[in-house]
Design a protein around this motif. Structure first.
Motif, PDB file in Angstrom:
ATOM      1  N   THR A   1       0.841  -1.194   0.000  1.00  0.00           N
ATOM      2  CA  THR A   1       0.000   0.000   0.000  1.00  0.00           C
ATOM      3  C   THR A   1       0.878   1.246   0.000  1.00  0.00           C
ATOM      4  O   THR A   1       0.574   2.243  -0.653  1.00  0.00           O
ATOM      5  CB  THR A   1      -0.936  -0.030   1.229  1.00  0.00           C
ATOM      6  OG1 THR A   1      -1.705  -1.235   1.172  1.00  0.00           O
ATOM      7  CG2 THR A   1      -1.880   1.158   1.231  1.00  0.00           C
TER       8      THR A   1
ATOM      9  N   ASP B   1      -5.395  -1.580  -5.273  1.00  0.00           N
ATOM     10  CA  ASP B   1      -4.867  -2.239  -4.066  1.00  0.00           C
ATOM     11  C   ASP B   1      -5.672  -3.516  -3.802  1.00  0.00           C
ATOM     12  O   ASP B   1      -6.799  -3.647  -4.270  1.00  0.00           O
ATOM     13  CB  ASP B   1      -4.986  -1.291  -2.861  1.00  0.00           C
ATOM     14  CG  ASP B   1      -4.039  -1.689  -1.708  1.00  0.00           C
ATOM     15  OD1 ASP B   1      -3.334  -2.706  -1.838  1.00  0.00           O
ATOM     16  OD2 ASP B   1      -4.013  -0.974  -0.683  1.00  0.00           O
ATOM     17  N   GLU B   2      -5.111  -4.451  -3.051  1.00  0.00           N
ATOM     18  CA  GLU B   2      -5.806  -5.696  -2.696  1.00  0.00           C
ATOM     19  C   GLU B   2      -6.354  -6.397  -3.942  1.00  0.00           C
ATOM     20  O   GLU B   2      -7.507  -6.829  -3.974  1.00  0.00           O
ATOM     21  CB  GLU B   2      -6.959  -5.409  -1.711  1.00  0.00           C
ATOM     22  CG  GLU B   2      -6.571  -4.570  -0.505  1.00  0.00           C
ATOM     23  CD  GLU B   2      -5.990  -5.370   0.649  1.00  0.00           C
ATOM     24  OE1 GLU B   2      -5.827  -6.609   0.506  1.00  0.00           O
ATOM     25  OE2 GLU B   2      -5.685  -4.764   1.689  1.00  0.00           O
TER      26      GLU B   2
ATOM     27  N   GLY C   1      -5.747  -4.954   5.579  1.00  0.00           N
ATOM     28  CA  GLY C   1      -4.994  -3.743   5.257  1.00  0.00           C
ATOM     29  C   GLY C   1      -4.590  -2.897   6.458  1.00  0.00           C
ATOM     30  O   GLY C   1      -3.769  -2.013   6.341  1.00  0.00           O
TER      31      GLY C   1
HETATM   32 MG    MG Z   1      -1.917  -2.979   2.127  1.00  0.00          MG
END
Ligand code: MG
Ligand code: ATP
Length: 723
Positions: free
Chosen positions: A33, A210-211, A544
């Motif tokens: 991230t 992201d993810e 996260g």
């Molecule tokens: Mg992350």
């Protein structure tokens, strides 16, 4: 500030990657991230992209907010114009700008889970299906999974296909979309309208996700569709953290990234900056048991660190007490905001809430969405939705008779009939006051619509908060909550809170429609601002995030791994990933806890250890239970002894006298209920257990209630609590 200063070489390579597809595939806490935020800042700082050419998609609204803050810190402001939000936010924005190509009205509504269930419930009745075998919740889940897998009604069997088609039709008639529609319709627009596609493509010239391991098929299709010739996609993720398969996530999207985007550069990050070595070792040992992994190295140079600790409690209350002790020890070192208790289901929070309340430790339950799900708040929102969109059918159904205006089932039949004949939305039909209405219903409808019309006129002139006040007052919702009993006071407070929220949004320049969209997009985890409180949350919403101290609670077979999830093929592995996500949230202290008996929804759990505990080599954690948990052979379901079952343990002796632990035999027979226990029942009040008869789900309790005398109850059905 030098943007690249605090990055290791691999991270730097990813951040400064030029054009073309890029995949960062790396383990938890390795800075994925961080790479995304730095890359956004770098693209802007280098002048490679204008803000309006960058679209970054994250998993929650909260993650998006945090990312924006970080970019702003890196650049000293300047993230304005960059899209940062969830896939759904992104799709909704597109639909709001261009509703016509998919036949949506300008002010289309958004169905929440309640609306959806209500709609499916009506269809099940209408089609004469058996509500037991065709539960709305199940039907919805299947429709959603099929939609996200890119399938259509024709691809599924009956009666699902029929329900699905009717559901789509009713949504269309109501001028409303559900969450899945947002993605589906966005894709449809991009597939049919080339000029819109180009417009969107420009905004996604640099697309960052992201993810990525939790994207589904529709999302992948969207990603491919918006990319232009430059194919500037940056995807980051970790296949070991894929935890949304049940919602259609396809881990193959990340595993086959290079096949989807030929020529992609793949960067691996191997240094973990988050956790101490013992935490990393335990988490690594757990996930190593999964099959079909790409496998990766993860190291830390953080020396030392406290061992991971396991505590097996007699029951969920002892678990909560022990956890509360650890929390109170840790607060002076880190503050409450750096502590999280993670669990598999929302229902597990209660003992922790009770214990922390008792001790005056501040906590928050994350992801319950509680405020927005309160009936009174939803009623008030329904009125506001109708002010913004007079044809919002679900909102109309919800509140046309709240407070009572004489509009019952008979009136609704008349209205539905009229709507069908005229081919207009239900509220529009109602506004026409068709023949066949009783005098009372007619008056009720007139009142209802004149209130809404007046509110709409005030929309321009009143401050948003005042408008809400006006609607609450004039609709009679406030009067409905008049009175001194606590329940009503809470309802009034909720309404005032809502007015305050609308007012605050107004001050930030949001109009009512924008505010309602934001509320519709709220999701688990959004209220996860850390503040100065311990977070109680589900594993799913912890994705996260990171905390100094993490408790992974309820490590019992049937709970984690969850019994229903395990029935699906691949379910056990997904549950293991979920546990892995939980463990890797911890920076400094990780505690694993379980209870030998636990009451959830009125029934006791298996009392067997989670097979995940058995996956951990004993030298990777320190057992601090009163009665040590031992490695007891392979985790064959049904074969493992109850967690913490006392066994001859030559090397280790129990650190405390086992007097605190109840005899296991009694627990097994009585699911934790014992003669002499004080209990409380909703209707009968308090009483004492006289005897336990039978076992497991057939267990019956003979209880003598103070008020009503002797009763025989099935604790799994009766709402019985220990007093
Ligand atoms: Mg992350
Ligand atoms: P997850 O898989 O859980 O999403 P992640 O790979 O996205 O994790 P981040 O959250 O970006 O990891 O980073 C984990 C922690 O490590 C953060 O606190 C981050 O600030 C820190 N970190 C990452 N890279 C570095 C670095 N090069 N130097 C110092 N700290 C770093």
């Amino acid at each position: 500030m030098n943007l690249l200063e605090n990055l290791n070489p691999a991270q730097r390579e990813a951040v400064t990657h030029g054009k073309g597809p890029l995949l960062v595939l790396a383990g938890a806490g390795s800075g994925k991230t961080r790479v995304l935020t730095h890359r956004i800042a770098w693209l802007l700082a280098e002048g490679l992209a204008r803000p309006t050419e960058i679209t970054a998609v994250t998993f929650t609204n909260k993650a998006a907010r945090e990312m924006r803050e970080r970019v702003d810190v890196l650049l000293g402001g300047g993230s304005r114009g960059v899209f940062l939000g969830t896939f759904h936010r992104w799709a909704l924005d597109l639909l709001r700008r261009h509703p016509e190509p998919v036949g949506l009205p300008r002010r289309f509504g958004i169905l929440d889970a309640d609306d959806q269930r209500a709609l499916i419930g009506r269809i099940v009745k209408e089609l004469g299906l058996d509500e037991k075998s065709a539960a709305p919740r199940t039907l919805l889940a299947r429709i959603s999974a099929a939609t996200n897998a890119g399938r259509r009604p024709a691809d599924v069997g009956e009666p699902l296909a029929q329900v699905w088609e009717r559901y789509a039709e009713l949504k269309r008639r109501a001028g409303a979309v559900d969450f899945d529609d947002m993605l589906l319709f966005a894709l449809r627009i991009l597939n049919t309208d080339e000029s819109i596609r180009r417009e969107v493509g420009r905004a996604c010239r640099f697309l960052l996700v992201d993810e990525f391991q939790d994207t589904n098929r529709l999302q992948m299709a969207l990603v491919k569709r918006v990319l232009d010739g430059e194919r500037n996609i940056t995807a980051v993720g970790d296949e070991d953290q894929s935890i949304y398969r049940w919602r259609g996530a396809e881990v193959d999207n990340i595993l086959s990234f290079e096949a989807h985007f030929p020529g992609a550069r793949v960067v691996k990050l191997e240094q973990n900056y988050r956790s101490t070595a013992p935490i990393l070792a335990a988490a690594g040992a757990l996930i190593a048991r999964n099959e079909g992994r790409r496998g990766k190295t993860l190291f830390t140079d953080r020396e030392g660190g406290d061992p991971v600790r396991l505590f097996v409690a007699a029951d969920e209350r002892e678990e909560a007490r022990w956890v509360a002790d650890r929390i109170q020890e840790t607060i002076p070192r880190t503050g409450a905001g750096e502590i999280a208790v993670l669990m598999r289901t929302n229902a597990q929070t209660r003992p922790f809430e009770e214990e922390l309340t008792r001790r005056g430790v501040p906590y928050r339950v994350v992801g319950g969405l509680r405020f927005w799900q309160r009936a009174v708040v939803k009623d008030a929102l329904a009125y506001l939705r109708l002010v913004v969109n007079p044809d919002d059918e679900m909102a109309f159904r919800r509140v046309v008779n709240v407070p009572a205006r004489g509009i019952g089932a008979a009136t609704m039949d008349v209205l539905e009939h009229h709507a069908a004949v005229r081919g207009v939305p239900l509220p529009a039909a109602a506004r026409e006051l068709p023949d066949g209405l009783s005098a009372r219903a007619r008056r009720g409808l007139e009142q209802f619509f004149s209130l809404l019309a007046e509110a709409r006129r005030q929309l321009e002139t009143l401050a948003p908060g005042d408008l809400v006040g006006f609607v609450l007052e004039r609709s009679g919702l406030l009067a409905l909550a008049d009175g001194d009993d606590p329940e009503r006071i809470v309802r009034r407070e909720n309404m005032l809170q809502l007015a305050a929220a609308v007012e605050e949004a107004g001050q930030q320049g949001q109009d009512l429609a924008t505010f309602l969209d934001a509320v519709a997009l709220l999701e688990e985890g959004d209220d996860a601002g850390k503040g100065d409180a311990v977070s109680l949350m589900t594993l799913h919403s912890a994705k996260g995030l990171e905390f100094d101290m993490v408790v992974l609670a309820g490590l019992e077979d049937g709970l984690l791994p969850h019994a229903t999830a395990v029935r699906e093929s691949g379910g056990l592995e997904e549950e293991r990933r979920l546990a892995y996500v939980g463990m890797t949230r911890a920076r400094r202290w990780l505690y694993l806890t379980a209870a030998r008996t636990r009451f959830l929804f009125g029934s006791a759990t298996s009392g067997r250890p989670s097979p995940f505990l058995l996956d951990l080599p004993p030298d990777l954690y320190e057992d601090v239970s009163f009665v040590p948990f031992r490695r007891c052979g392979p985790p064959v379901p049904g074969a493992a002894p109850p967690v913490g079952h006392p066994r001859p343990s030559p090397g280790r002796s129990a650190p405390r006298p086992s007097a605190r632990v109840r005899p296991t035999a009694t627990d097994a027979a009585g699911n934790g209920w014992r003669p002499g226990d004080r209990v409380r029942h909703d209707r009968f009040g308090t009483g004492v257990v006289l005897a336990c008869q039978g076992r497991g789900p057939r267990l019956k309790l003979v209880v003598f209630f103070d008020r009503v005398g002797r009763k025989v109850l099935v604790p799994t059905i009766a709402r019985l609590e220990k007093a």
